[in-house]
Write a protein that holds these residues in place. Structure first.
Motif, short mmCIF file in Angstrom:
data_model
loop_
_atom_site.label_atom_id
_atom_site.label_comp_id
_atom_site.label_asym_id
_atom_site.label_seq_id
_atom_site.Cartn_x
_atom_site.Cartn_y
_atom_site.Cartn_z
N LEU A 128 -13.38 -15.38 109.21
CA LEU A 128 -14.09 -16.17 110.05
C LEU A 128 -15.24 -15.30 110.45
O LEU A 128 -15.39 -14.18 110.24
N SER A 129 -16.30 -15.99 110.86
CA SER A 129 -17.50 -15.39 111.45
C SER A 129 -17.48 -14.27 112.37
O SER A 129 -18.43 -13.38 112.39
N GLY A 130 -16.23 -14.26 113.18
CA GLY A 130 -16.21 -13.03 113.99
C GLY A 130 -15.48 -11.78 113.49
O GLY A 130 -15.32 -11.20 114.42
N GLY A 131 -15.33 -12.17 112.32
CA GLY A 131 -14.54 -10.97 111.35
C GLY A 131 -13.20 -11.00 111.27
O GLY A 131 -12.66 -10.19 110.46
N LEU A 132 -12.39 -11.89 111.83
CA LEU A 132 -11.09 -12.10 111.81
C LEU A 132 -10.68 -12.49 110.49
O LEU A 132 -11.15 -13.61 109.93
N GLU A 133 -9.53 -12.08 109.85
CA GLU A 133 -9.12 -12.52 108.60
C GLU A 133 -7.79 -13.11 109.00
O GLU A 133 -6.71 -12.38 109.58
N ILE A 134 -7.41 -14.35 108.32
CA ILE A 134 -6.18 -15.01 108.62
C ILE A 134 -5.54 -15.23 107.08
O ILE A 134 -6.32 -15.85 106.14
N LYS A 135 -4.22 -14.84 106.99
CA LYS A 135 -3.67 -14.96 105.67
C LYS A 135 -2.61 -16.08 105.79
O LYS A 135 -1.82 -16.06 106.97
N PHE A 136 -2.52 -17.07 104.98
CA PHE A 136 -1.45 -18.07 104.74
C PHE A 136 -0.94 -18.10 103.56
O PHE A 136 -1.00 -17.44 102.74
N ASP A 137 0.51 -18.21 103.59
CA ASP A 137 1.41 -18.67 102.53
C ASP A 137 0.96 -19.83 101.56
O ASP A 137 0.08 -20.30 101.94
N MET A 138 1.44 -20.28 100.69
CA MET A 138 1.08 -21.27 99.60
C MET A 138 1.34 -22.68 100.54
O MET A 138 0.83 -23.61 99.95
N ASN A 139 2.28 -22.70 101.48
CA ASN A 139 2.55 -23.96 102.31
C ASN A 139 1.60 -24.01 103.48
O ASN A 139 1.84 -24.80 104.38
#
Length: 147
Positions: A128-139
């Motif tokens: 995100l523009s604030g620097g936060l990274e979010i990881k998702f599984d394939m679902n």
């Protein structure tokens, strides 16, 4: 004599490994796999290409397309996109899976945009523009955060 052949084989293998490392070379969009060309035309038609780099691998080549606004799009040897990063703008909404877009819109990230999206056979990751990274599984279930 046996030691000579073993030494020669090790030297030959080392030489091949060393030469396969840094052989990136410039190329053009029309040299990309057809599906990569279609992806760029569909999602980035208003941008000007600055340069395209081909990175040969043992099997096929990976590609990186950089636009004049510093947007970067990476492709695997099959021509499938693996990463889109926009330095100054949001990743085009047409690239982002609906469930990820909904998660960002419905969560506690007001006013933030997706600046980068990556995918591999097992996960999706956004920044995100604030620097936060979010990881998702394939679902598209959240499996991790990293700030």
């Amino acid at each position: 004599m046996k030691k000579f052949f073993i030494a020669a084989a090790v030297l030959f293998t080392s030489a091949i490994s060393a030469s396969a490392g840094d052989q990136e070379r410039p190329t053009t969009v029309d040299k990309l796999p057809a599906n990569a060309q279609e992806f760029l035309a569909q999602h980035f038609k208003g941008l000007n290409v600055a340069f395209v780099v081909e990175d040969p691998k043992m099997v096929g080549s990976e590609y990186e397309v950089t636009y004049t606004d510093r947007t970067e799009v990476d492709f695997n040897p099959q021509g499938e996109w693996t990463s889109v990063e926009c330095k100054y703008n949001a990743v085009p909404a047409s690239v982002i899976p609906q469930k990820i877009a909904e998660y960002v819109a419905d969560s506690n990230f007001p006013g933030q945009i997706i600046k980068k999206i990556e995918r591999n056979p097992y996960t999706w990751e956004i920044e995100l523009s604030g620097g936060l990274e979010i990881k998702f599984d394939m679902n598209f279930n959240v499996i991790g955060y990293d700030d």
